[in-house]
Design an enzyme around this catalytic site. Structure first.
Site, PDB file in Angstrom:
ATOM      1  CE  LYS A 255     -17.140  13.106 -19.222  1.00 23.66           C
ATOM      2  NZ  LYS A 255     -17.447  14.524 -19.300  1.00 23.66           N
TER       3      LYS A 255
ATOM      4  N   GLY B 110      -6.639  20.714  -2.565  1.00 22.19           N
ATOM      5  CA  GLY B 110      -5.623  20.759  -1.520  1.00 22.19           C
ATOM      6  C   GLY B 110      -5.970  21.733  -0.411  1.00 22.19           C
TER       7      GLY B 110
ATOM      8  CG  ASP C 227      -4.013  12.708  -2.501  1.00 20.50           C
ATOM      9  OD1 ASP C 227      -3.980  11.719  -3.245  1.00 20.50           O
ATOM     10  OD2 ASP C 227      -3.701  12.662  -1.287  1.00 20.50           O
ATOM     11  CG  MET C 228      -8.206  12.616  -7.735  1.00 22.76           C
ATOM     12  SD  MET C 228      -9.332  13.340  -8.936  1.00 22.76           S
ATOM     13  CE  MET C 228     -10.008  11.860  -9.706  1.00 22.76           C
ATOM     14  CB  ALA C 229     -10.054   7.285  -5.034  1.00 24.07           C
TER      15      ALA C 229
ATOM     16  CG  HIS D 252      -2.009   0.923   1.209  1.00 25.27           C
ATOM     17  ND1 HIS D 252      -2.228   1.846   2.195  1.00 25.27           N
ATOM     18  CD2 HIS D 252      -2.980   1.118   0.291  1.00 25.27           C
ATOM     19  CE1 HIS D 252      -3.294   2.559   1.903  1.00 25.27           C
ATOM     20  NE2 HIS D 252      -3.772   2.131   0.753  1.00 25.27           N
TER      21      HIS D 252
END
Ligand SMILES: NC(=O)c1ccc[n+]([C@@H]2O[C@H](COP(=O)([O-])OP(=O)(O)OC[C@H]3O[C@@H](n4cnc5c(N)ncnc54)[C@H](O)[C@@H]3O)[C@@H](O)[C@H]2O)c1
Length: 352
Positions: free
Chosen positions: A231, A313, A178-180, A120
């Site tokens: 998307k 952010g 910062d994203m899934a 991870h």
């Protein structure tokens, strides 16, 4: 938050580092893992903070995470490199990959480094933020366990494939996306399950393909949803190619699925990119242009019922400022896990 205790960041970090060291990691690696987990907690990304300690230690004990890995540089050029991770902590290897990419960017303008066969990676935004702090542009992403079906399918094929980028600013905070590529990180479902809480019905479907608020049903029998439908799935494909295919690591349905974090093998592969803006214009000019962009975004007229426009952010930077002052609210269930681990490993858990 009645079920949480405020813990100073340095105290939490010290305990986590001692736990990893006692579990077999080298002192610098233990410190790196603690830094990244506590940065997540500071930034309000609770799903990727100290809640992961028990899972990582369990992975070490079960042989899924190698605490003393032989990480090898498989290929190395002036602008690119490939790392073989030997089942190391993804956090330790992604940090090294970004540092290599940054060194190459300084010397050659660009650096791209892949890292395969690691566990991870935690808060993926941590690695681009290293670049932004150094006046560079940073991008990081990784693939992982096959748990989400492609858009329109029902066969688990990709992970929540996170994507992160950071840009240095001047008087403003750096921009940090910062994203899934799923609606939210899978860790948010796991944390809700750990706390016995419900999830919003927009995050996942149950076994019958209906929206569910039950995180356990979603993890065990259902599917998370892509951010923005096809998307998000498309962006996840880009991540799968750069992280999984280009790195020489496992990709798509070849990556073992994961239902029980910490108790099953976890293989991911990452891609880190650094760009030196000085190769395009003087750094102060780039920083000023980023500031101006943020100013423009913040100056937007507001939609009805909205108090403020934020840029990527910004919510996390605010959380960090507040939590550095007031301490990190660590939930009772996580405090229990940490103190239990400390006891098992013969450590003193000084948390408050
Ligand atoms: N290591 C892994 O394999 C893995 C996998 C998936 C996710 N993650 C991590 O999970 C964390 C959470 O991911 P997520 O997708 O749930 O994050 P999220 O949905 O909370 O935030 C995503 C982005 O949106 C921005 N944002 C939030 N609110 C905003 C607003 N009102 N206006 C403008 N921007 C806003 C945030 O700053 C952030 O950059 C990330 O740190 C990610 O790296 C890790």
């Amino acid at each position: 938050m009645p079920d949480a205790t405020r813990i100073p960041a340095d105290r939490l970090s010290s305990l986590i580092a001692r736990i990893f060291e006692a579990a077999g990691a080298s002192p610098p690696d233990a410190e790196t893992v603690a830094d990244v987990l506590v940065e997540a907690d500071l930034r309000g990304v609770e799903s990727h903070g100290s809640t992961r300690v028990a899972g990582y230690v369990s992975m070490i004990r079960l042989g899924f995470l190698n605490p003393k890995p032989d990480v090898r540089v498989v290929r190395d050029t002036s602008t690119t490199a490939m790392l073989e991770g030997d089942r190391a902590s993804g956090i330790v290897v992604a940090k090294r990959a970004m540092q290599m990419a940054m060194d190459k960017a300084r010397a050659a303008g660009l650096g791209a480094v892949t890292a395969r066969n690691v566990t991870h990676t935690g808060l993926v935004g941590f690695y681009p933020m290293m670049a932004a702090r150094a006046g560079l542009i940073g991008v990081a992403m990784n693939n992982g366990p096959a748990i989400l079906p492609p858009f329109g399918g029902i066969t688990p094929t990709y992970a929540t494939n996170p994507f992160a980028a950071a840009f240095p600013a001047g008087r403003r905070e750096p921009i940090v996306l910062d994203m899934a590529t799923s609606v939210v990180a899978g860790g948010k479902l796991r944390l809700a399950a750990k706390k016995g809480a419900e999830i919003p019905d927009t995050w996942a479907l149950d076994r019958h393909g209906k929206p569910t608020t039950d995180p356990v049903e979603a993890i065990q029998h259902g599917f998370m949803q892509w951010a923005g439908g096809y998307k998000g799935f498309g962006l996840a494909t880009v991540v799968e190619v750069l992280g999984g295919v280009l790195s020489g690591g496992l990709f798509g349905t070849d990556v073992p699925p994961l239902k029980d974090f910490g108790r099953e093998p976890l293989a991911t592969s990452a891609f880190c990119l650094a760009i030196d803006p000085e190769r395009f214009m003087p750094l102060p000019e780039f920083r000023a242009r980023i500031d101006r962009l943020v100013d423009q975004v913040k100056a937007s007229e507001l939609a009805s019922g909205v108090d403020e426009v934020m840029i990527a952010g910004e919510p996390e930077a605010r959380s960090k400022a507040e939590r550095l002052r007031e301490g990190i609210p660590v939930s009772a269930v996580v405090v229990e896990e940490l103190t239990g681990l400390a006891r098992e490993l013969g450590l003193r858990a000084e948390l408050s």
